[in-house]
Enzyme design. Sequence first.
Site, PDB file in Angstrom:
ATOM      1  N   LYS A   1      39.426  57.177  42.151  1.00 50.97           N
ATOM      2  CA  LYS A   1      40.670  56.623  41.600  1.00 50.97           C
ATOM      3  C   LYS A   1      40.626  56.609  40.063  1.00 50.97           C
ATOM      4  CE  LYS A   1      40.140  52.651  43.781  1.00 50.97           C
ATOM      5  NZ  LYS A   1      38.845  52.899  44.476  1.00 50.97           N
TER       6      LYS A   1
ATOM      7  N   ARG B   1      44.839  44.879  46.487  1.00 53.51           N
ATOM      8  CA  ARG B   1      43.717  45.145  47.385  1.00 53.51           C
ATOM      9  C   ARG B   1      43.761  44.272  48.629  1.00 53.51           C
ATOM     10  NH1 ARG B   1      39.875  47.105  43.411  1.00 53.51           N
ATOM     11  NH2 ARG B   1      37.999  47.804  44.446  1.00 53.51           N
TER      12      ARG B   1
ATOM     13  N   ARG C   1      26.901  57.836  40.661  1.00 55.22           N
ATOM     14  CA  ARG C   1      27.779  57.496  39.524  1.00 55.22           C
ATOM     15  C   ARG C   1      26.991  56.850  38.391  1.00 55.22           C
ATOM     16  NH1 ARG C   1      33.052  54.027  40.372  1.00 55.22           N
ATOM     17  NH2 ARG C   1      31.556  52.586  41.300  1.00 55.22           N
TER      18      ARG C   1
ATOM     19  N   ARG D   1      26.324  50.920  37.547  1.00 52.14           N
ATOM     20  CA  ARG D   1      26.993  49.641  37.798  1.00 52.14           C
ATOM     21  C   ARG D   1      26.192  48.803  38.792  1.00 52.14           C
ATOM     22  NH1 ARG D   1      33.327  50.995  38.927  1.00 52.14           N
ATOM     23  NH2 ARG D   1      32.952  49.457  40.563  1.00 52.14           N
TER      24      ARG D   1
ATOM     25  N   ARG E   1      31.227  46.468  49.849  1.00 45.34           N
ATOM     26  CA  ARG E   1      32.529  46.929  49.330  1.00 45.34           C
ATOM     27  C   ARG E   1      33.261  47.761  50.375  1.00 45.34           C
ATOM     28  NH1 ARG E   1      30.409  49.792  44.345  1.00 45.34           N
ATOM     29  NH2 ARG E   1      32.549  50.412  43.840  1.00 45.34           N
TER      30      ARG E   1
HETATM   31  P1  AP5 Z   1      35.394  56.913  40.421  1.00 44.29           P
HETATM   32  O1  AP5 Z   1      36.554  57.618  39.794  1.00 44.29           O
HETATM   33  O2  AP5 Z   1      34.574  55.998  39.588  1.00 44.29           O
HETATM   34  O3  AP5 Z   1      35.875  56.214  41.776  1.00 44.29           O
HETATM   35  P2  AP5 Z   1      36.764  54.909  41.992  1.00 44.29           P
HETATM   36  O4  AP5 Z   1      37.641  55.186  43.158  1.00 44.29           O
HETATM   37  O5  AP5 Z   1      37.404  54.491  40.718  1.00 44.29           O
HETATM   38  O6  AP5 Z   1      35.628  53.919  42.455  1.00 44.29           O
HETATM   39  P3  AP5 Z   1      35.326  52.394  42.045  1.00 44.29           P
HETATM   40  O7  AP5 Z   1      33.931  52.098  42.514  1.00 44.29           O
HETATM   41  O8  AP5 Z   1      35.659  52.165  40.605  1.00 44.29           O
HETATM   42  O9  AP5 Z   1      36.323  51.671  42.952  1.00 44.29           O
HETATM   43  P4  AP5 Z   1      36.251  50.223  43.378  1.00 44.29           P
HETATM   44  O10 AP5 Z   1      37.593  50.112  43.979  1.00 44.29           O
HETATM   45  O11 AP5 Z   1      35.128  49.845  44.260  1.00 44.29           O
HETATM   46  O12 AP5 Z   1      35.909  49.440  42.026  1.00 44.29           O
HETATM   47  P5  AP5 Z   1      36.810  48.682  40.958  1.00 44.29           P
HETATM   48  O13 AP5 Z   1      36.272  48.942  39.614  1.00 44.29           O
HETATM   49  O14 AP5 Z   1      38.255  48.912  41.212  1.00 44.29           O
HETATM   50  O15 AP5 Z   1      34.452  58.057  41.043  1.00 44.29           O
HETATM   51  C1  AP5 Z   1      33.211  57.712  41.647  1.00 44.29           C
HETATM   52  C2  AP5 Z   1      32.139  58.757  41.279  1.00 44.29           C
HETATM   53  O16 AP5 Z   1      32.503  60.015  41.843  1.00 44.29           O
HETATM   54  C3  AP5 Z   1      31.992  59.008  39.771  1.00 44.29           C
HETATM   55  O17 AP5 Z   1      30.638  59.222  39.507  1.00 44.29           O
HETATM   56  C4  AP5 Z   1      32.817  60.278  39.501  1.00 44.29           C
HETATM   57  O18 AP5 Z   1      32.269  61.026  38.435  1.00 44.29           O
HETATM   58  C5  AP5 Z   1      32.663  61.019  40.836  1.00 44.29           C
HETATM   59  N1  AP5 Z   1      33.869  61.749  41.226  1.00 44.29           N
HETATM   60  C6  AP5 Z   1      35.157  61.332  41.142  1.00 44.29           C
HETATM   61  N2  AP5 Z   1      35.985  62.264  41.633  1.00 44.29           N
HETATM   62  C7  AP5 Z   1      35.184  63.296  42.053  1.00 44.29           C
HETATM   63  C8  AP5 Z   1      35.446  64.552  42.661  1.00 44.29           C
HETATM   64  N3  AP5 Z   1      36.703  64.930  42.959  1.00 44.29           N
HETATM   65  N4  AP5 Z   1      34.404  65.349  42.971  1.00 44.29           N
HETATM   66  C9  AP5 Z   1      33.123  64.949  42.680  1.00 44.29           C
HETATM   67  N5  AP5 Z   1      32.809  63.787  42.089  1.00 44.29           N
HETATM   68  C10 AP5 Z   1      33.830  62.967  41.790  1.00 44.29           C
HETATM   69  O19 AP5 Z   1      36.518  47.152  41.349  1.00 44.29           O
HETATM   70  C11 AP5 Z   1      35.230  46.589  41.165  1.00 44.29           C
HETATM   71  C12 AP5 Z   1      35.213  45.177  41.684  1.00 44.29           C
HETATM   72  O20 AP5 Z   1      36.141  44.363  40.955  1.00 44.29           O
HETATM   73  C13 AP5 Z   1      35.640  44.995  43.166  1.00 44.29           C
HETATM   74  O21 AP5 Z   1      34.579  45.255  44.073  1.00 44.29           O
HETATM   75  C14 AP5 Z   1      36.072  43.532  43.156  1.00 44.29           C
HETATM   76  O22 AP5 Z   1      34.966  42.678  43.176  1.00 44.29           O
HETATM   77  C15 AP5 Z   1      36.761  43.398  41.799  1.00 44.29           C
HETATM   78  N6  AP5 Z   1      38.198  43.700  41.896  1.00 44.29           N
HETATM   79  C16 AP5 Z   1      38.854  44.744  41.317  1.00 44.29           C
HETATM   80  N7  AP5 Z   1      40.160  44.740  41.654  1.00 44.29           N
HETATM   81  C17 AP5 Z   1      40.332  43.661  42.462  1.00 44.29           C
HETATM   82  C18 AP5 Z   1      41.456  43.144  43.144  1.00 44.29           C
HETATM   83  N8  AP5 Z   1      42.659  43.742  43.093  1.00 44.29           N
HETATM   84  N9  AP5 Z   1      41.267  42.023  43.892  1.00 44.29           N
HETATM   85  C19 AP5 Z   1      40.082  41.396  43.961  1.00 44.29           C
HETATM   86  N10 AP5 Z   1      38.962  41.852  43.351  1.00 44.29           N
HETATM   87  C20 AP5 Z   1      39.085  42.984  42.611  1.00 44.29           C
HETATM   88 MG    MG Z   2      37.201  52.836  39.421  1.00 45.31          MG
END
Ligand code: AP5
Ligand code: MG
Length: 210
Positions: free
Chosen positions: A13, A88, A122, A155, A166
């Site tokens: 994402k 979410r 990552r 991370r 997660r």
């Molecule tokens: P990346 O782009 O980093 O993936 P992502 O979908 O953004 O993954 P996240 O881990 O950031 O999602 P998340 O939803 O768990 O975390 P968030 O920060 O939102 O890609 C991943 C890897 O793959 C990278 O290394 C990239 O280089 C590689 N990659 C990407 N695309 C690729 C491709 N096409 N081919 C090959 N490689 C590729 O949330 C973190 C925490 O915050 C949550 O767990 C929660 O505790 C809290 N939080 C956030 N939002 C909320 C909410 N709305 N409500 C409650 N708690 C929340």
């Molecule tokens: Mg992300």
Amino acid sequence: MKLIFLGPPGAGKGTLAVKAVEILNIPHISTGAIFRSAIADQSLLGLKVKAIIDAGKLVDDETTIELVKERLVRDDVKTGSILDGFPRTIPQAEALAAFSEADKVVNFDIPDSSVLERLGGRRVCRKCGHNFHVIFDNPKKEGICDYCGGEVYTRDDDKAEAVQKRLEVYRTQTAPLIEFYRNRGILVDVDARPAVDEVVENFKKALGRS
Ligand code: AP5
Ligand code: MG
């Protein structure tokens, strides 16, 4: 255009959002990135959410909804925004609909096996937040960001135990949003398995922009 990026952890994402900002010229709002920046600043919000995030659990709805509400009144979102990682939960989606209905929800379609491979490799820049990957997108200099020279780290919530949590949280609390938005007629599916450039093309097609 008001977009929501919906999908499991590690689906890509954040990576696609960086490309989508260039295409659509609207801001990228990642609740996860806002929380990580609060943790780095050791603000009150950061101190409150650190343990929750490191364990792979969700921050409470009230705190998260308030944060997004405050962000969505700023001038730069007048022409649209990309909400990455929000909503979410069903209560978050209902709250959002009451103050800002999305035009489209992009559902990142990807199996768990790809998610585990992506999260396992990552690496993230501590300064600018750029996502790297040890196989797919390695920094040119080990441990140093290509874009800002910041430190590249793993991370805390990418450790195996937190990743399992997660994924479980995604299945029970977030995946029901797929039907929620499909029923509203605004969900588009994007095949998130291929390499980044192809995912960008899939995204453009889904929005009717290719
Ligand atoms: P990346 O782009 O980093 O993936 P992502 O979908 O953004 O993954 P996240 O881990 O950031 O999602 P998340 O939803 O768990 O975390 P968030 O920060 O939102 O890609 C991943 C890897 O793959 C990278 O290394 C990239 O280089 C590689 N990659 C990407 N695309 C690729 C491709 N096409 N081919 C090959 N490689 C590729 O949330 C973190 C925490 O915050 C949550 O767990 C929660 O505790 C809290 N939080 C956030 N939002 C909320 C909410 N709305 N409500 C409650 N708690 C929340
Ligand atoms: Mg992300």
